[in-house]
Structure formats: C-alpha cells, structure tokens
Design a protein around this motif. Sequence first.
Motif, short mmCIF file in Angstrom:
data_model
loop_
_atom_site.label_atom_id
_atom_site.label_comp_id
_atom_site.label_asym_id
_atom_site.label_seq_id
_atom_site.Cartn_x
_atom_site.Cartn_y
_atom_site.Cartn_z
N GLY A 172 0.82 -1.21 0.00
CA GLY A 172 0.00 0.00 0.00
C GLY A 172 0.85 1.26 0.00
N LEU A 173 1.97 1.21 0.72
CA LEU A 173 2.91 2.33 0.73
C LEU A 173 3.46 2.56 -0.68
CD1 LEU A 173 4.82 4.40 2.11
CD2 LEU A 173 6.36 2.49 2.55
N ALA A 174 3.86 1.48 -1.35
CA ALA A 174 4.41 1.61 -2.70
C ALA A 174 3.37 2.19 -3.66
CB ALA A 174 4.88 0.24 -3.19
N GLU A 175 2.13 1.76 -3.49
CA GLU A 175 1.06 2.29 -4.35
C GLU A 175 0.86 3.78 -4.12
OE1 GLU A 175 -3.76 1.68 -4.98
OE2 GLU A 175 -2.57 0.09 -4.03
N ALA A 176 0.85 4.19 -2.83
CA ALA A 176 0.68 5.62 -2.52
C ALA A 176 1.86 6.43 -3.04
CB ALA A 176 0.54 5.80 -1.01
N ALA A 177 3.07 5.89 -2.93
CA ALA A 177 4.26 6.61 -3.40
C ALA A 177 4.23 6.79 -4.91
CB ALA A 177 5.51 5.87 -2.97
N GLY A 178 3.52 5.93 -5.60
CA GLY A 178 3.38 6.09 -7.04
C GLY A 178 2.49 7.25 -7.42
N ARG A 179 1.65 7.69 -6.50
CA ARG A 179 0.74 8.81 -6.77
C ARG A 179 1.32 10.16 -6.35
NH1 ARG A 179 -2.94 5.03 -4.41
NH2 ARG A 179 -2.85 6.20 -2.44
N GLY A 180 2.20 10.14 -5.34
CA GLY A 180 2.74 11.40 -4.85
C GLY A 180 3.55 11.17 -3.59
N PRO A 181 4.03 12.23 -2.95
CA PRO A 181 4.85 12.09 -1.74
C PRO A 181 4.10 11.40 -0.61
CG PRO A 181 4.93 14.33 -2.60
CD PRO A 181 3.85 13.64 -3.34
N VAL A 182 4.85 10.68 0.21
CA VAL A 182 4.30 9.98 1.36
C VAL A 182 5.09 10.37 2.60
CG1 VAL A 182 3.84 7.74 2.43
CG2 VAL A 182 3.56 8.02 -0.05
N VAL A 183 4.40 10.74 3.67
CA VAL A 183 5.04 11.00 4.96
C VAL A 183 4.65 9.88 5.91
CG1 VAL A 183 5.24 12.55 6.93
CG2 VAL A 183 5.05 13.49 4.61
N VAL A 184 5.64 9.15 6.39
CA VAL A 184 5.42 8.06 7.34
C VAL A 184 5.60 8.65 8.74
CG1 VAL A 184 6.18 5.79 8.14
CG2 VAL A 184 6.22 6.34 5.69
N ALA A 185 4.48 8.85 9.43
CA ALA A 185 4.49 9.51 10.75
C ALA A 185 4.08 8.50 11.81
CB ALA A 185 3.55 10.70 10.74
N THR A 186 4.85 7.43 11.90
CA THR A 186 4.59 6.36 12.86
C THR A 186 5.75 6.27 13.84
OG1 THR A 186 5.73 4.68 11.53
CG2 THR A 186 3.40 5.06 11.03
N SER A 187 5.70 5.31 14.74
CA SER A 187 6.87 5.04 15.57
C SER A 187 8.01 4.58 14.65
CB SER A 187 6.57 3.95 16.60
OG SER A 187 6.39 2.69 15.95
N LEU A 188 9.23 4.72 15.12
CA LEU A 188 10.37 4.32 14.30
C LEU A 188 10.35 2.82 14.04
CD1 LEU A 188 12.65 5.89 13.00
CD2 LEU A 188 14.11 5.30 14.92
N ALA A 189 9.90 2.04 15.02
CA ALA A 189 9.82 0.59 14.83
C ALA A 189 8.82 0.24 13.72
CB ALA A 189 9.42 -0.08 16.14
N ALA A 190 7.67 0.91 13.72
CA ALA A 190 6.68 0.65 12.68
C ALA A 190 7.19 1.10 11.32
CB ALA A 190 5.37 1.36 13.02
N ALA A 191 7.89 2.24 11.28
CA ALA A 191 8.45 2.71 10.01
C ALA A 191 9.50 1.75 9.50
CB ALA A 191 9.05 4.10 10.21
N ARG A 192 10.29 1.17 10.39
CA ARG A 192 11.32 0.21 9.99
C ARG A 192 10.70 -0.99 9.29
NH1 ARG A 192 13.65 0.07 14.57
NH2 ARG A 192 12.63 -1.73 15.48
N THR A 193 9.60 -1.49 9.84
CA THR A 193 8.91 -2.62 9.22
C THR A 193 8.25 -2.22 7.91
OG1 THR A 193 8.49 -3.61 11.38
CG2 THR A 193 7.08 -4.33 9.57
N LEU A 194 7.59 -1.07 7.90
CA LEU A 194 6.86 -0.63 6.72
C LEU A 194 7.79 -0.37 5.54
CD1 LEU A 194 4.00 0.11 5.75
CD2 LEU A 194 4.43 2.45 6.53
N LEU A 195 8.95 0.22 5.83
CA LEU A 195 9.90 0.56 4.76
C LEU A 195 10.91 -0.55 4.51
CD1 LEU A 195 10.62 4.30 5.65
CD2 LEU A 195 9.02 3.40 3.98
N GLY A 196 10.93 -1.56 5.39
CA GLY A 196 11.92 -2.63 5.24
C GLY A 196 13.33 -2.11 5.36
#
Length: 402
Positions: free
Chosen positions: A210-234
């Motif tokens: 879902g993150l990759a799909e959103a990034a294809g449309r425009g900028p994405v700001v990941v405003a989560t905990s760092l642990a969650a961002a680590r998992t989401l972004l790999g």
Amino acid sequence: MADTTPLTVIGGGLAGLVTAITSAESGAPVTLHESHRDPGGRARTATGDSPYKTNEGPHALYSRGPLWTWLQQRDLVGPASAVPLSAAARTRFHRDGSLHRMPPLPVMRLGRRDPQQAPVEEDFFSWAAALVGERHARFAANAAGVALFHHDPGILSARFVQERLHRVLAMPPEAKYPVGGWSSVVDGLVGRARSLGVRIETSSRVTPSGLAEAAGRGPVVVATSLAAARTLLGDDSLTWESGRTALLDLGLRARRGDAFIVSDLDAPGWVERFTAQDRTLAPAGEHLVQAQFPIGEGESKAVGIARGERLLDLGMPGWRDRVTYRSEALAAGRTGALDLPGTTWRDRPAIDRGNGIYLAGDQVAAPGLLAEVSFNSALEAASLAMRAPRIRTARPLDLNRA
C-alpha cells in the motif's frame, strides 16, 4: 488546486496531524491513514468506560516551545492551565531517602547554565561532576529524567541532557496542561485538518504494498513510531536509542496534604497529581495520579512499579487504602529519541528517505523537547514534500507561521 499531486500521510498521531494540516494549509490534497479507531497516537486521552481521563504517561505542553506557539496561532490549544501556586508549593524532591521542598542549590545553578556550554562529545555525568561534584551531578541527571524516560540519564550526551534540564527547571515553569487531557488538543487538530479538506481514514493499516502504491501517486510521509516505520519501509537502519519506562496511573480518594509532584533525585522517576490543575480528569473527591519510572534493559516493569510505590508512600501517605483505580503499563521504545555522547539530533534517521518518502516522529532528525521533536519533524517533512518536483500547491508553504 488544479494540477496538484496528492500527499499521503501514514499515522494519525501528533506528527501525522501536524503534517496533514501544514500541507493542506498550502493547498495540497491530503489523505491521512490511522491504523487505530481514533486519531491521536500517544497524545490520545484514554477514557472508555472509565471516569478517569488518562494520557499515556505524564503529559504537558511546554509554553516556550514552537509547538505551543503553532497551536496558539491556530486557536487549537483550548483552555489550558498552568501550575497553580497552591500546587507548586506541594512539589517535593526525593533525595537521600527523604523528601525536600527544593532541589539542592548546586542542581538549580547547574540548570541555569546555557546548554550551549555543555559538550556534545562528553557524557552528562562526567561534565556535571566536574562542575558540581559527583553527588549533585547524579541528582541533576535524575532531575532531568522527567523529560528523558531513561534509567541512567548521566550516560547520555551532556548537551542533550542539559537542554532538557535547563527547561525542566525553568522558572516560572513552562508546563501547561490542556483541560480535559490531550484529547482536547487532538480533537482540535482533527477538526482543523477536516476543515481544510484532509481525508482522515481510521482503522486503516497501510501495508508495504500500500505504501508503494501511494508513493506512485505522490509524496508519502510516514508519521509512525520508528519501529513501525522500519517494518513498513523494510529499512533496518531506522533505529535510535530510546528508553523503557514503567507507567502507573492511580485514582485515589482525595486527601489534604498529598504532594502535587514528587521528583525522584535518587533515581529517575516522576509522580504527578494531575487533578491539582484539572479537576475534570477524575470524579469529584478523587485525585488522578500519573507516574513514570524508567527501568534498565534487563529489568521488569515490576521493578519500576515497586520503586514508584515507595515514592508514593512518602509523597502520598496512606495511598494504598485510597485506591479507586489502577493501571500499569510498560513503554518500551515509545518515549522519544535519546542522544548518546558524540551524537545530536542531526545524527538520527533522516527525514528524507528518498523516492518521495519522508519520516516524521519523535525519533528522527529534528530538534526539540519531547513532543516538539514530532512537531518539528512534521513541519520539515511537509516542507520537503511540498517542494517535491511533482507537486504544485495553490500557495507556498509558510513555515514562518510556526
């Protein structure tokens, strides 16, 4: 608004809401995804079926910081109370096993020092000990614990700790308390976002695809905990030092003479009676007490709670027989960034991750005290996203309003 690129914000806590509002104020179409049922993140005030309004640990706004100014400019603070003089007189400092009305004079003098005098490369304890001696250096490190949530603040960078000690001991006190808990601030932020056209989707958990799909449309700001961002972004590089803290919430039948605050100088710890400045947080005739006691990596939550109970025995005698509500929790890696010697906020994970993806939160590369890190990173993430080549806004982003 024609020919604009959508911005996606992942996370509806303070950082996500500020990012969304700031971007929408510049004319960008914004969609915010929050995985929980309600926005707010760690700024939510828990109630449920309980008559007690509790934040996730002791919370306050600091009136000399940029977040307070930004909220005021948008009329988003609402009613907020300062520390009443009657309550301030009931502040106690625990040292050498007993309570005192004031911190030691060398600690107060140290707290008045300009943080720029403290070195980044040296640990706080060594630097402070050379100025006020080891005993008072330890007291000073623990006094700063209310803004650090770390079991041994003396090992952190001297500059980092001194910046916080300087503000914690500031007179008059900076702390301001939104009436009704932080939910009043969150409600104001959510209302402001929606009035600007931000689409807020709750119970909406974004996956890596879902993150990759959103990034294809425009900028994405990941405003989560760092642990969650680590998992989401790999991205395994998204790590930073943080604390572990035992949290204790208590409802107590009111008793004259209870302390307002007990600050532990023998070890980092903090007890605060929040109904002293906001009686709406508990039923009539009751106190709401919130406390935090940092613990080391190998220690259990029970260790911190036991230390807190001993502190309560001194500051609120007979509290055990007056309990009407009790809740315990452990906050691990959820208490903000901590800078070790040789590092500053600039060394934390960068906000710009490339490919139109940005980070915001309390453990990324932005300055400030506690929630101010989330706020400052949100402004920077919004600014970078607005300047991304594919996005054209109806008007330029005005960071001077912050």
